[in-house]
Design an enzyme around this catalytic site. Structure first.
Site, PDB file in Angstrom:
ATOM      1  N   HIS A   1      -0.467  10.755  -2.489  1.00 48.65           N
ATOM      2  CA  HIS A   1      -1.607  10.383  -2.013  1.00 48.65           C
ATOM      3  C   HIS A   1      -2.453  11.502  -1.751  1.00 48.65           C
ATOM      4  O   HIS A   1      -3.755  11.526  -2.262  1.00 48.65           O
ATOM      5  CB  HIS A   1      -1.574   9.564  -0.658  1.00 48.65           C
ATOM      6  CG  HIS A   1      -2.972   9.213  -0.231  1.00 48.65           C
ATOM      7  ND1 HIS A   1      -3.528  10.123   0.751  1.00 48.65           N
ATOM      8  CD2 HIS A   1      -3.748   8.006  -0.575  1.00 48.65           C
ATOM      9  CE1 HIS A   1      -4.572   9.470   1.175  1.00 48.65           C
ATOM     10  NE2 HIS A   1      -4.774   8.332   0.696  1.00 48.65           N
TER      11      HIS A   1
ATOM     12  N   GLU B   1      -4.360   3.961  -8.577  1.00 50.22           N
ATOM     13  CA  GLU B   1      -5.658   4.539  -7.980  1.00 50.22           C
ATOM     14  C   GLU B   1      -5.787   5.948  -8.641  1.00 50.22           C
ATOM     15  O   GLU B   1      -5.095   6.707  -8.263  1.00 50.22           O
ATOM     16  CB  GLU B   1      -5.798   4.530  -6.241  1.00 50.22           C
ATOM     17  CG  GLU B   1      -6.985   5.069  -5.785  1.00 50.22           C
ATOM     18  CD  GLU B   1      -7.188   5.262  -4.296  1.00 50.22           C
ATOM     19  OE1 GLU B   1      -6.345   4.582  -3.409  1.00 50.22           O
ATOM     20  OE2 GLU B   1      -7.834   5.962  -3.917  1.00 50.22           O
TER      21      GLU B   1
ATOM     22  N   GLU C   1       0.633  -0.478  -4.792  1.00 53.61           N
ATOM     23  CA  GLU C   1      -0.690   0.049  -4.935  1.00 53.61           C
ATOM     24  C   GLU C   1      -0.121   1.572  -4.948  1.00 53.61           C
ATOM     25  O   GLU C   1       0.672   2.019  -4.112  1.00 53.61           O
ATOM     26  CB  GLU C   1      -1.611  -0.112  -3.869  1.00 53.61           C
ATOM     27  CG  GLU C   1      -2.819   0.864  -4.126  1.00 53.61           C
ATOM     28  CD  GLU C   1      -2.888   2.267  -3.167  1.00 53.61           C
ATOM     29  OE1 GLU C   1      -3.969   3.102  -3.424  1.00 53.61           O
ATOM     30  OE2 GLU C   1      -1.977   2.471  -2.559  1.00 53.61           O
TER      31      GLU C   1
ATOM     32  N   ASP D   1      -1.169   6.099  -5.699  1.00 55.25           N
ATOM     33  CA  ASP D   1      -2.145   7.125  -6.009  1.00 55.25           C
ATOM     34  C   ASP D   1      -1.749   8.068  -7.119  1.00 55.25           C
ATOM     35  O   ASP D   1      -0.667   8.573  -6.790  1.00 55.25           O
ATOM     36  CB  ASP D   1      -2.677   7.796  -4.848  1.00 55.25           C
ATOM     37  CG  ASP D   1      -2.814   6.689  -3.434  1.00 55.25           C
ATOM     38  OD1 ASP D   1      -3.959   6.126  -3.604  1.00 55.25           O
ATOM     39  OD2 ASP D   1      -1.766   6.529  -2.742  1.00 55.25           O
TER      40      ASP D   1
ATOM     41  N   HIS E   1       0.708  -1.193   0.084  1.00 49.87           N
ATOM     42  CA  HIS E   1       0.034   0.056  -0.042  1.00 49.87           C
ATOM     43  C   HIS E   1       0.983   1.211   0.141  1.00 49.87           C
ATOM     44  O   HIS E   1       1.370   1.453   1.075  1.00 49.87           O
ATOM     45  CB  HIS E   1      -0.867  -0.270   1.385  1.00 49.87           C
ATOM     46  CG  HIS E   1      -1.678   1.131   1.338  1.00 49.87           C
ATOM     47  ND1 HIS E   1      -1.836   2.078   2.409  1.00 49.87           N
ATOM     48  CD2 HIS E   1      -2.945   1.567   0.428  1.00 49.87           C
ATOM     49  CE1 HIS E   1      -2.737   2.908   2.222  1.00 49.87           C
ATOM     50  NE2 HIS E   1      -3.242   2.632   1.105  1.00 49.87           N
TER      51      HIS E   1
END
Ligand code: G3P
Ligand code: MG
Length: 230
Positions: free
Chosen positions: A52, A104, A38, A40, A11
């Protein structure tokens, strides 16, 4: 649906051990055995940047809104341990097929530039199945390439969750840990969706979710992931 694996997704990289969403965190996630990372993304001046928050102050030495800056300014900042805010293209090149990448869509209007970037990488030998695109913003997610897996993110349980996932032609429902229960996982599997749960930061919780049948967890601590290997 029977599942054949339980997947570790780093993450924001191995963000419990290195500055989140940096090349250092992604390298560490790969080293710790993550099958996926993952990250962002926001778009600024046509470039996709990996960060993020909508503001810079928590994770960098800059200030203000990410989307209000120039790329030159953003790239001049320290995102921790001397790391820069990475470009998405830089991460994809650095990962170089060593793990898969969940992108994301965090910023506005990110779907189209992500589609274009992935199309370019795929034309250069990357595979569609090396990527997943996810978002809490389901309108933005609906504009992501239909050739790439979609993960519909849900932070709370809503009555029409699976209708939403169906409308999006989602591959996965990516659920907050607080709504990940046996019934919802079973319902998702009955409908053919993978279930990934965020953000799971203890081994005990990972084991509970594995037993529940979830397909993978997003974690800041991939070193805690229960491996089947002796
Ligand atoms: O994609 C899982 C997780 O990253 C969603 O929440 O706020 O950490 O981006 P957040
Ligand atoms: Mg995220």
């Amino acid at each position: 649906m029977p599942k054949d694996d339980f997947i570790c997704i780093g993450h924001r990289g191995a963000s419990g051990h290195a500055p989140e969403n940096t090349l250092k965190a992604f390298e560490l996630a790969i080293k710790l055995g993550c099958q996926w990372i993952e990250l962002d993304v926001y778009v600024v001046e046509g470039e996709l940047l990996v960060i993020h928050d909508e503001k810079l102050n928590r994770t960098t030495n800059g200030s203000g809104l990410v989307e209000a800056q120039t790329v030159e300014y953003l790239r001049s900042l320290d995102a921790g341990d001397g790391e820069k805010i990475p470009l998405l293209s830089e991460v994809i090149k650095r990962v170089a097929h060593r793990c898969k990448i969940n992108i994301e869509l965090k910023g506005t209007h990110t779907a189209e530039p992500v589609n274009a970037l992935l199309k370019d990488f795929i034309s250069k030998g990357w595979r569609e199945d090396e990527f997943m695109i996810s978002s809490f913003n389901h309108e933005e997610l609906a504009a992501s390439s239909p050739d790439i897996k979609r993960g519909a993110l849900f932070h709370k349980q809503i009555a029409n969750m699976f209708e939403r996932a169906a409308d999006l032609n989602a591959y996965a429902v990516n659920l907050s840990q607080k709504i990940a229960h046996t019934e919802i996982v079973a319902q998702a599997h009955e409908r053919g969706y993978q279930v990934f749960v965020y953000t799971v930061n203890t081994r005990d919780e990972m084991l509970v979710l594995k037993k529940m049948g979830v397909d993978g967890v997003f974690t800041n601590f991939p070193d805690l992931f229960p491996s089947d290997k002796p």
